[in-house]
Write a protein that holds these residues in place. Structure first.
Motif, PDB file in Angstrom:
ATOM      1  N   ARG A  73       4.721  11.330   4.882  1.00 24.74           N
ATOM      2  CA  ARG A  73       4.344   9.931   5.106  1.00 24.74           C
ATOM      3  C   ARG A  73       2.914   9.776   5.619  1.00 24.74           C
ATOM      4  NH1 ARG A  73       5.799   7.320   1.953  1.00 24.74           N
ATOM      5  NH2 ARG A  73       5.244   5.464   3.135  1.00 24.74           N
ATOM      6  N   ASP A 141       0.275   4.946   1.830  1.00 26.64           N
ATOM      7  CA  ASP A 141       0.724   3.646   1.336  1.00 26.64           C
ATOM      8  C   ASP A 141       1.259   3.784  -0.093  1.00 26.64           C
ATOM      9  OD1 ASP A 141      -1.409   3.395  -0.581  1.00 26.64           O
ATOM     10  OD2 ASP A 141      -2.729   2.650   0.990  1.00 26.64           O
ATOM     11  N   ASP A 142       1.886   2.730  -0.584  1.00 31.12           N
ATOM     12  CA  ASP A 142       2.542   2.796  -1.885  1.00 31.12           C
ATOM     13  C   ASP A 142       1.571   3.114  -3.013  1.00 31.12           C
ATOM     14  OD1 ASP A 142       4.972   2.268  -0.734  1.00 31.12           O
ATOM     15  OD2 ASP A 142       4.981   0.129  -1.211  1.00 31.12           O
ATOM     16  N   ARG A 143       0.353   2.562  -2.933  1.00 26.60           N
ATOM     17  CA  ARG A 143      -0.599   2.785  -4.027  1.00 26.60           C
ATOM     18  C   ARG A 143      -1.054   4.241  -4.086  1.00 26.60           C
ATOM     19  NH1 ARG A 143      -4.665  -2.445  -4.526  1.00 26.60           N
ATOM     20  NH2 ARG A 143      -3.072  -3.937  -5.169  1.00 26.60           N
ATOM     21  N   GLY A 179      -8.810   3.243   1.024  1.00 30.70           N
ATOM     22  CA  GLY A 179      -7.784   3.252   2.055  1.00 30.70           C
ATOM     23  C   GLY A 179      -8.349   3.311   3.454  1.00 30.70           C
TER      24      GLY A 179
END
Length: 316
Positions: A73, A141-143, A179
């Protein structure tokens, strides 16, 4: 697709890409895969600039009074080479799996320039007056996770690797540069601000670590006064210029003994030590072991990948 589903897919792809313990090179020169079936105890390391995605298991980095955790994560961005201490969690049942992207300066600069021209890099996203640390762990993050998944899917197929790999790597760079650590990386790439100036000094140290280096000259080349140079250098690296130089020499000597089979005396001479006994004392002070014991330990743990002679010291 949910985050846990993506994580399982990423893990399964890395199991294919890293079928054996240790480091596996990829067809893309700057990318390699890591699999470790055993934990690594506290070890001083000096990462070269890059991005580390740990997709199973966990790594912890200790720098100053801070602890950086990078796992499924959290990803690690190394903007400039910074010495710190690392330990890892891994087992035969759940091996540590990681993708390491050694920073490709040309590709990163090209993407960063495109981002700057697009207006994405607004003033409020740029680093403030205080120089940030040279490495940082940030939430995935998701991207970024989606880009990593697409990249790994292409890398398991030779045709897709050749045709799509470079474009998908560029997409991954884009996501990271937009990011949480994008502004820090763009500062280094564009040699902007205090971080960019300290990055210049670090490049000089890594290029000429075996020579006598003068701190005043490093400060002048960075465009900073001596006091300001010391302050910003410490803020970025958590150490002084001379301590950093010593650490670089010792890490380089460890690589030479590990990968080139050099004796401690020969490695000490190669990295600029005039006294083999002083080298041995300082090596033991940093690594907690004699050169012979430390090299044997690293050979047993797959702790350091093979490196080109000109590459920054690395211990992922």
């Amino acid at each position: 697709m949910t985050a846990p589903t993506r994580q399982y897919q990423i893990r399964d792809l890395l199991l294919q890409l890293a079928p054996t313990e240790g480091y596996t090179v990829s067809p893309i020169e700057s990318v390699r895969w890591l699999r470790s079936n055993r934990p690594l105890d506290s070890t001083p390391v000096l990462y070269e600039p890059g991005i580390v995605f740990v997709c199973q298991g966990r790594k912890r980095g200790f720098i100053g009074d801070r602890t950086l955790v990078y796992d499924a994560r959290h990803y690690l961005v190394v903007a400039v080479p910074v010495p710190f201490t690392m330990e890892t969690d891994a087992s035969e049942e759940a091996p540590l799996l990681a993708a390491y992207l050694r920073l490709d300066p040309a590709l990163a600069a090209e993407v960063a320039l495109a981002i700057d021209y697009s207006g994405i890099a607004r003033e409020d996203t740029l680093p403030g007056p205080a120089a940030p640390l040279g490495l940082e762990a940030s939430p995935m993050d998701d991207r970024i996770e989606g880009s990593l998944l697409r990249f790994l899917e292409a890398m398991v197929d030779p045709v897709e690797t050749a045709v799509l790999g470079p474009a998908l790597l560029r997409e991954l760079y884009f996501r990271v540069l937009c990011g949480a650590q994008g502004a820090t990386l763009r500062s280094v790439l564009g040699e902007r601000g205090h971080l960019g100036r300290i990055a210049l000094a670090l490049k000089r140290i890594h290029a000429d670590y075996a020579e006598r280096l003068d701190v005043s000259r490093l400060a002048r080349e960075a465009g900073l006064g001596l006091a300001a140079f010391h302050a910003h250098f410490k803020a970025v690296t958590q150490t002084t210029p001379m301590q950093y130089l010593k650490s670089t020499r010792l890490h380089r000597a460890r690589l030479l003994m590990l990968h080139k089979g050099m004796t401690a005396a020969a490695a000490a001479d190669r990295v600029g030590y005039e006294s083999a006994s002083q080298f041995s004392r300082e090596f033991r002070r940093l690594f907690g072991r004699t050169p012979q014991v430390e090299v044997a330990r690293l050979k047993a743990s797959f702790a350091i990948p093979e490196q080109d002679d000109e590459a920054f010291v690395s211990s992922h």
